[in-house]
Motif scaffolding. Structure first.
Motif, mmCIF file in Angstrom:
data_model
loop_
_atom_site.group_PDB
_atom_site.id
_atom_site.type_symbol
_atom_site.label_atom_id
_atom_site.label_comp_id
_atom_site.label_asym_id
_atom_site.label_seq_id
_atom_site.Cartn_x
_atom_site.Cartn_y
_atom_site.Cartn_z
ATOM 1 N N TYR A 98 35.885 93.379 -11.011
ATOM 2 C CA TYR A 98 37.338 93.535 -11.188
ATOM 3 C C TYR A 98 37.892 92.474 -12.143
ATOM 4 O O TYR A 98 38.647 92.787 -13.068
ATOM 5 N N LYS A 134 39.732 92.821 -15.680
ATOM 6 C CA LYS A 134 41.169 92.544 -15.612
ATOM 7 C C LYS A 134 41.573 91.434 -16.586
ATOM 8 O O LYS A 134 42.642 91.480 -17.191
ATOM 9 N N SER A 189 39.138 108.115 -5.415
ATOM 10 C CA SER A 189 40.239 108.209 -6.368
ATOM 11 C C SER A 189 40.882 109.593 -6.391
ATOM 12 O O SER A 189 42.014 109.744 -6.868
ATOM 13 N N THR A 226 45.514 101.693 -3.243
ATOM 14 C CA THR A 226 44.555 101.638 -4.345
ATOM 15 C C THR A 226 43.241 101.005 -3.892
ATOM 16 O O THR A 226 43.174 100.338 -2.858
ATOM 17 N N ASP A 247 39.713 103.784 -10.190
ATOM 18 C CA ASP A 247 41.041 103.902 -10.796
ATOM 19 C C ASP A 247 41.382 105.311 -11.275
ATOM 20 O O ASP A 247 42.305 105.491 -12.055
#
Length: 355
Positions: free
Chosen positions: A139, A143, A196, A297, A302
């Motif tokens: 992540y 990110k 997702s 989430t 995603d």
């Protein structure tokens, strides 16, 4: 196998990453900094002064604690593995090191910079033992913009080796293609299914009453921030009175195909933790401060949810096998927390399935 720390190299990596975060020129700072200085905290404070920056006021003490963690990260390989496992445990409750949201802080930047060379040296087996840490590493590296300064950490994924197929005549080729088609379709369907595709939202039960013709069912009107409340039928009558559910915050799937349960329309599915013999059932609890209608989430997943789930594909049935609460009662999908802007969704039931 873990690797020993090279202090100047470690410090250079931390400085570069923080300079990228603060939009500072690393060359300018390195010209006046002493990389032999063993304290990352001293470098951090010097860097704030150099860039005329202020220490974060919202969770400054937390940043300092994590910088101390990075400063004292062990050199011994065995101790490093133990420290990584402890970090993995802390990350089981959130997507980042500080706060309950999804936005990394300086703490994430510093700790990532220190552990990334160690993670790179781990074997596949060792990485499998720290799933929360590996998820966090993936992540943060996507990110934050580190400018290619660090090696990319690859998450282990299934590998498919191509088969060597001998040459066949036209008739044999046709027969072979027909034989492979169901297998190909099955693989494609498996690839499509992940959490997702579900639209999981936070709601609050405004009304609840007994189902008119089923003793095990309750009917609820749930507010998910839409113009009208959403009617949902749930199998909670054995565990709760209707009054006990009033004004209770819940987590529900809102893109299931509406249908009737014993002649009463249901347009959602309230997600609940349940023990193995289904004698204890509890709706998942979103944290205080979560907005009504907010979508839950999952870091690393995603994709866009489908407008309406196709019952024939049995998507939720396949996904639900990977839904469970961890040892802290945090609701997860494959170990990744159900995350909201105010933190993870939870249950008092630990290490149980979610349906």
């Amino acid at each position: 196998m873990a690797v020993a720390a090279d202090v100047p190299a470690r410090n250079r990596a931390v400085v570069f990453a923080l300079c990228r975060r603060f939009s500072l020129d690393p060359a300018g700072f390195l010209a006046v900094a002493n990389l032999e200085e063993k304290s990352i905290k001293s470098l951090y404070l010097h860097l704030l002064q150099f860039g005329s920056k202020e220490a974060p006021s919202d969770h400054g003490d937390g940043v300092t604690e994590w910088i101390t963690f990075a400063d004292t990260f062990p050199i011994d390989a065995t101790a490093q593995i133990k420290a990584l496992q402890e970090l993995d445990g802390k990350l089981s409750q959130g997507s980042i090191l500080l706060g309950n949201g999804l936005e990394p802080s300086e703490a994430d930047t510093v700790v990532f910079s220190v552990v990334v060379p160690i993670i790179s040296g781990l074997s596949s087996t060792e990485k499998e033992r720290i799933p929360n840490l590996m998820r966090w590493m993936d992540y943060i590296q996507h990110k934050e913009d580190f400018g290619g300064a660090f090696p990319t950490i690859q998450l282990e994924k299934p590998r498919f080796e191509p088969r060597c197929i001998p040459k066949k005549n036209a008739r044999e080729k046709v027969a072979e293609e027909k034989k492979k088609q169901p297998e190909k379709e099955k693989v494609e369907k498996e690839i499509e299914v992940s959490v997702s595709v579900l639209n999981i939202q936070v709601g609050v039960i405004r009304k609840a009453w007994k189902h008119p013709s089923a003793d095990s069912l309750l009917v609820e009107e749930i507010d998910v921030g839409e113009d009208a409340t959403r009617q949902v039928v749930s199998g909670l009558a054995k565990f709760y009175n209707a009054d006990e559910l009033l004004n209770r915050r819940v987590v529900l799937i809102t893109n299931v195909k509406p249908g009737k349960l014993r002649d009463v329309l249901s347009a959602g599915l309230v997600l609940c933790a349940s023990n193995a013999d289904h004698t204890t059932v509890e709706p998942l609890v979103p944290p205080e401060g979560t907005k009504i209608g907010e979508r839950v989430t999952f870091a690393g997943f995603d994709g866009k949810p489908e407008d309406v789930l196709n019952p024939k594909k049995k998507q939720f049935e396949k996904i639900s096998t990977d839904l469970y609460t961890d040892e802290n009662g945090v609701a997860t999908y494959r170990g990744v927390p159900f995350m909201t802007s105010a933190g993870p969704c939870t249950s008092s039931l630990v290490k149980v399935g979610i349906k």
